[in-house]
Motif scaffolding. Structure first.
Motif, PDB file in Angstrom:
ATOM      1  N   UNK A 102      14.733 -74.149  10.535  1.00  0.00           N
ATOM      2  CA  UNK A 102      14.715 -75.546  10.103  1.00  0.00           C
ATOM      3  C   UNK A 102      13.316 -76.148  10.232  1.00  0.00           C
ATOM      4  N   UNK A 103      12.651 -75.859  11.343  1.00  0.00           N
ATOM      5  CA  UNK A 103      11.320 -76.432  11.562  1.00  0.00           C
ATOM      6  C   UNK A 103      10.286 -75.837  10.614  1.00  0.00           C
ATOM      7  N   UNK A 104      10.483 -74.564  10.229  1.00  0.00           N
ATOM      8  CA  UNK A 104       9.532 -73.947   9.302  1.00  0.00           C
ATOM      9  C   UNK A 104       9.529 -74.669   7.961  1.00  0.00           C
ATOM     10  N   UNK A 108       1.288 -85.896  27.184  1.00  0.00           N
ATOM     11  CA  UNK A 108       1.265 -86.955  26.184  1.00  0.00           C
ATOM     12  C   UNK A 108       2.644 -87.204  25.583  1.00  0.00           C
ATOM     13  N   UNK A 109       3.486 -86.154  25.574  1.00  0.00           N
ATOM     14  CA  UNK A 109       4.846 -86.291  25.053  1.00  0.00           C
ATOM     15  C   UNK A 109       5.787 -86.919  26.073  1.00  0.00           C
ATOM     16  N   UNK A 147       9.681 -87.776  17.364  1.00  0.00           N
ATOM     17  CA  UNK A 147      10.855 -87.794  18.243  1.00  0.00           C
ATOM     18  C   UNK A 147      12.018 -86.997  17.666  1.00  0.00           C
ATOM     19  N   UNK A 148      12.178 -87.039  16.351  1.00  0.00           N
ATOM     20  CA  UNK A 148      13.280 -86.307  15.727  1.00  0.00           C
ATOM     21  C   UNK A 148      13.120 -84.801  15.933  1.00  0.00           C
ATOM     22  N   UNK A 149      11.886 -84.302  15.773  1.00  0.00           N
ATOM     23  CA  UNK A 149      11.649 -82.875  15.970  1.00  0.00           C
ATOM     24  C   UNK A 149      11.819 -82.493  17.436  1.00  0.00           C
ATOM     25  N   UNK A 190      17.881 -79.832  21.817  1.00  0.00           N
ATOM     26  CA  UNK A 190      19.301 -79.495  21.702  1.00  0.00           C
ATOM     27  C   UNK A 190      19.564 -77.993  21.718  1.00  0.00           C
ATOM     28  N   UNK A 191      18.519 -77.174  21.698  1.00  0.00           N
ATOM     29  CA  UNK A 191      18.692 -75.718  21.665  1.00  0.00           C
ATOM     30  C   UNK A 191      19.193 -75.224  23.014  1.00  0.00           C
ATOM     31  N   UNK A 192      20.306 -74.469  22.978  1.00  0.00           N
ATOM     32  CA  UNK A 192      20.883 -73.945  24.222  1.00  0.00           C
ATOM     33  C   UNK A 192      21.163 -72.445  24.158  1.00  0.00           C
ATOM     34  N   UNK A 193      21.198 -71.871  22.953  1.00  0.00           N
ATOM     35  CA  UNK A 193      21.501 -70.458  22.796  1.00  0.00           C
ATOM     36  C   UNK A 193      20.476 -69.811  21.877  1.00  0.00           C
ATOM     37  N   UNK A 194      20.431 -68.484  21.862  1.00  0.00           N
ATOM     38  CA  UNK A 194      19.497 -67.773  20.991  1.00  0.00           C
ATOM     39  C   UNK A 194      19.807 -68.036  19.516  1.00  0.00           C
TER      40      UNK A 194
END
Length: 291
Positions: free
Chosen positions: A119-121, A182-183, A98-100, A106-110
């Motif tokens: 961050x995810x990498x 599933x999500x 859920x955190x990911x 929350x991403x809204x811009x490039x």
């Protein structure tokens, strides 16, 4: 004392002369008595060793499940047990990620998108590039961070292009939709289609396997300033900030490289990252030059 050569001469095939077929002379006996397992496309000594190693590791892990509480062995034994607990996995649903999901939502811009990729990498989630460390082919005395083309879920760009892979593309699209379902997303088909279309577009910019194996074409050092200019307003600094590379080893403080040829041989970008400088150069897979 006479030492043996270490060569198992009883494994040689005397019916085949080495000068006629050295491979069959050395391996003929093994080939004749060995059958490829029905679940394998190929078989050899290293694959046999891998199978035996997997079996040995399983024995170790299963024994660790009953090791004393608090020991290191019990730690990975419990981890293995958790993977096998399908009922708990089903009960938890999407809660472990859920955190990911919230970060992505929350991403809204490039710039936010690029920072989120970085961050995810750091959590092992693949992005548009895959990173690894290896020796610099032009100066083996130093290590570099390499960046190679990624961003697609199928093995390579041909899976999105060739007709023979059409059934795989259909199965992949269905898989993506199932993941959204599933999500808990109500618009799973629409989201899955956007993901599929994006991967098709990314794959269209990838080099094929032949070009990607070309050691000359894949070695193109250039400065971080050149990299940011190449990407324009996309804002690679946002990606680097999200990645959180240590200061002094980040792409912003040194140089990088891409998997497409420099503008011209001996260009300023190649000179500015000449071997001997410390930094972050490597191979990456930006868009190949268009003709």
């Amino acid at each position: 004392m006479t030492l043996s050569s270490g060569i198992a001469t009883d494994e040689l095939d005397p019916s085949i002369r080495p000068q006629d077929d050295l491979f069959r002379h050395v391996n003929g006996a093994w080939i004749s008595r060995t059958e490829i397992p029905s679940d394998k496309a190929r078989w050899g000594s290293f694959m046999e060793l891998a199978e035996k190693s997997e079996a040995a590791v399983r024995e170790i892990v299963e024994a660790a499940q009953s090791a004393p509480e608090g020991t290191e062995e019990r730690t990975f034994g419990d981890l293995y047990t958790s993977f096998l607990d399908e009922d708990r996995v089903d009960a938890l649903g999407v809660r472990p990620i859920e955190a990911q999901l919230a970060i992505a939502d929350d991403v809204a811009t490039i710039p936010e998108f690029l920072k989120t990729l970085g961050e995810l990498e750091r959590h092992g989630v693949g992005g548009i590039y895959q990173l690894f460390v290896d020796n610099d082919p032009g100066d083996p005395s130093r290590y570099l961070v390499f960046a190679e083309q990624a961003g697609i879920s199928l093995p390579d760009e041909s899976y999105f292009r060739e007709e023979r892979f059409a059934p795989i593309r259909e199965a992949f699209a269905a898989h993506v939709q199932r993941m959204f379902e599933l999500a808990g997303f109500q618009d799973a088909p629409e989201r899955a289609q956007r993901v599929y279309d994006l991967e098709v577009e990314i794959a269209a910019q990838h080099w094929d396997n032949v070009t990607s194996r070309d050691s000359e074409k894949t070695y193109n050092l250039f400065s971080w300033a050149d990299a940011t200019a190449l990407f324009g307003s996309a804002g690679l600094d946002d990606w680097a900030a999200g990645l959180g590379a240590p200061q002094g080893r980040s792409p912003r403080s040194s140089c990088a490289s891409r998997r497409s040829p420099p503008a011209s041989p001996g260009s300023s970008s190649r000179r500015s990252c000449s071997p001997g400088r410390t930094g972050w150069p490597g191979r990456s897979s930006t868009t190949p030059p268009r003709t």
